[in-house]
Design an enzyme around this catalytic site. Structure first.
Site, mmCIF file in Angstrom:
data_model
loop_
_atom_site.group_PDB
_atom_site.id
_atom_site.type_symbol
_atom_site.label_atom_id
_atom_site.label_comp_id
_atom_site.label_asym_id
_atom_site.label_seq_id
_atom_site.Cartn_x
_atom_site.Cartn_y
_atom_site.Cartn_z
ATOM 1 N N LYS A 39 1.025 -1.247 0.228
ATOM 2 C CA LYS A 39 0.399 -0.597 0.112
ATOM 3 C C LYS A 39 0.705 1.344 -0.198
ATOM 4 C CE LYS A 39 -0.256 0.024 5.063
ATOM 5 N NZ LYS A 39 -0.994 -0.454 6.225
ATOM 6 N N TYR A 263 14.157 30.441 7.828
ATOM 7 C CA TYR A 263 12.451 31.581 8.398
ATOM 8 C C TYR A 263 12.370 31.418 9.685
ATOM 9 C CZ TYR A 263 10.192 30.396 3.601
ATOM 10 O OH TYR A 263 10.528 30.162 2.410
HETATM 11 C C1 LIG Z 1 -0.180 -1.550 7.413
HETATM 12 C C2 LIG Z 1 -0.471 -2.714 7.578
HETATM 13 C C3 LIG Z 1 0.154 -3.722 7.463
HETATM 14 C C4 LIG Z 1 1.793 -3.674 7.119
HETATM 15 O O1 LIG Z 1 2.467 -3.166 8.394
HETATM 16 P P1 LIG Z 1 3.499 -3.085 8.913
HETATM 17 O O2 LIG Z 1 4.099 -3.200 10.175
HETATM 18 O O3 LIG Z 1 4.158 -2.076 7.990
HETATM 19 O O4 LIG Z 1 4.386 -4.276 8.736
HETATM 20 C C5 LIG Z 1 -0.453 -5.459 8.015
HETATM 21 N N1 LIG Z 1 -1.788 -5.150 8.093
HETATM 22 C C6 LIG Z 1 -2.969 -3.944 8.019
HETATM 23 C C7 LIG Z 1 -4.073 -4.054 8.272
HETATM 24 C C8 LIG Z 1 -1.994 -2.750 7.599
HETATM 25 O O5 LIG Z 1 -2.894 -1.787 7.651
#
Ligand SMILES: *Cc1c(COP(=O)(O)O)cnc(C)c1O
Length: 370
Positions: A39, A263
């Site tokens: 993702k 800034y």
């Molecule tokens: C994002 C996500 C993961 C992966 O998480 P990590 O901590 O990066 O391994 C796994 N399961 C769900 C449901 C997530 O939303």
């Protein structure tokens, strides 16, 4: 004739290192199917190139956040089924059903909607039943399960193919998490009397390293694939970094003592200072919260303290001690000398936000270094 100037800042991604890290997870969990989580553009590494590299690596699903990411995978020719990790929006479900992507259900309304759509298209739609064992984000509460089994069994076009939950504090609260594993196990054992649960999963990166979940047979590694372990484990040292962030020096100037930098003039030179202006800023995802926190960059073999606040497109660094610096010189912001964990710590945030914050203005350059 067309001329294209080089970028001011860019990200280098080693897709082989990501594949290697997936292997590390596979060796740690030999009897477990894997759902690499890609993702948010594979945590800033680039969705399509990462998914293409891992596609044939014997994996069960790709974890994505929404229908748009699932669509990008299928348009990229990726074969592995996308799994939409969070609750789906009603507007996404028709596309999800049509394409046989996998989704979760947290309510009977969602289940009914999927069943109606699957009836409309005359197919059997596979879902995973989400159980909320502590995260408070999605899923049925364990005590609701007994009421929802028979309504779901009476939805002829819906097939419950798996059950999932998600640890809220695997890297922070071991007793809670151990108790949660017990609760998840009970839920799964009970649900197994009613559904053939091909997949049972609860662990993301932290859960995979720190705990045994014998009832689970699928794991969802995200951060681990990108080379960072959220908690200490026996696998430390086996993961390879996957990403480097570079920019270049735009100009080098001599400032007198008593001159402000950036800034708010939060930094004032205390002596004559050679200052490099570097072509990256918070619009690229270099966190503004690094301002005044002792963050550093690496130029021509030397660490150089960042001076003053991060601006939208530029940062300044003290290069007084660096013998040779000229416009165009490469600046390492994340890489072999500056781990992403250091950046996250100094920015008072977590590595996940550093990776996913790397903006679209940064071109991604791909290598595959074994
Ligand atoms: C994002 C996500 C993961 C992966 O998480 P990590 O901590 O990066 O391994 C796994 N399961 C769900 C449901 C997530 O939303």
């Amino acid at each position: 004739m067309t001329i294209e100037s080089p970028p001011r800042a860019w990200v280098e991604v080693n897709t082989e290192a990501i594949a290697h890290n997936l292997d590390v997870v596979r060796q740690a969990l030999p009897d477990t199917a894997l759902m690499p989580v890609v993702k948010a553009g594979a945590y800033g590494h680039g969705l399509e190139p990462v998914a293409r590299r891992l596609d044939a690596d014997g994996i069960a699903f790709f974890g994505v956040a929404n229908a748009g990411e699932a669509r990008r995978l299928s348009r990229a020719g990726v074969r592995t089924k996308p799994f939409i990790l969070g609750p789906t929006f009603p507007e996404e479900r028709e596309e999800i059903v049509l394409n046989n992507w996998c989704a979760t259900i947290s309510t009977l309304e969602e289940a009914e909607h999927f069943n109606r759509l699957a009836t409309l298209y005359d197919k059997t739609f596979l879902v995973h039943l989400a159980v909320d064992t502590g995260m408070g984000r999605e899923g049925f509460l364990p005590q609701q399960l007994s009421e929802v089994v028979s309504p779901i069994q009476n939805m002829p076009h819906l097939m419950v193919d798996g059950v999932m939950s998600h640890f809220p504090s695997a890297d922070e609260d071991v007793p809670f998490t151990q108790n949660e594993i017990g609760q998840f196990t009970e839920c799964v054992e009970w649900l197994q009397q009613h559904f053939r649960l091909r997949y049972r999963h609860i662990a993301a990166s932290a859960g995979e390293l720190g705990y045994e979940v014998p009832i689970a047979n699928l794991a969802r590694p995200g951060l681990l694939l990108y080379g960072v372990a959220p908690m200490a484990s026996v696998y430390d040292g086996l993961l390879r970094p996957t990403l480097r962030l570079y920019s270049r020096v735009a100009v080098v100037r001599e400032l007198p003592a008593g001159h402000g930098v950036a800034y708010g003039r939060t930094y004032i030179t205390d002596k004559p200072t050679r200052v490099a202006t570097i072509g990256i800023g918070y619009a690229d995802g270099w966190p503004r919260s690094l301002s005044g926190k002792g963050a550093r960059v690496y130029i021509n073999g030397h660490y150089c303290p960042m001076l003053g606040r991060v601006t939208m497109d530029q940062i300044m660094a003290d290069v007084t001690h660096v013998p040779f610096v000229s416009p165009g010189d490469e600046v390492e912001l994340i890489g072999p000398h500056i781990p992403v964990t250091e950046v996250a710590e100094k920015a008072d945030t977590i590595v996940w936000t550093i990776f996913t914050g790397l903006g679209p203005r940064l071109p991604r350059v791909y290598h595959s270094v074994k």
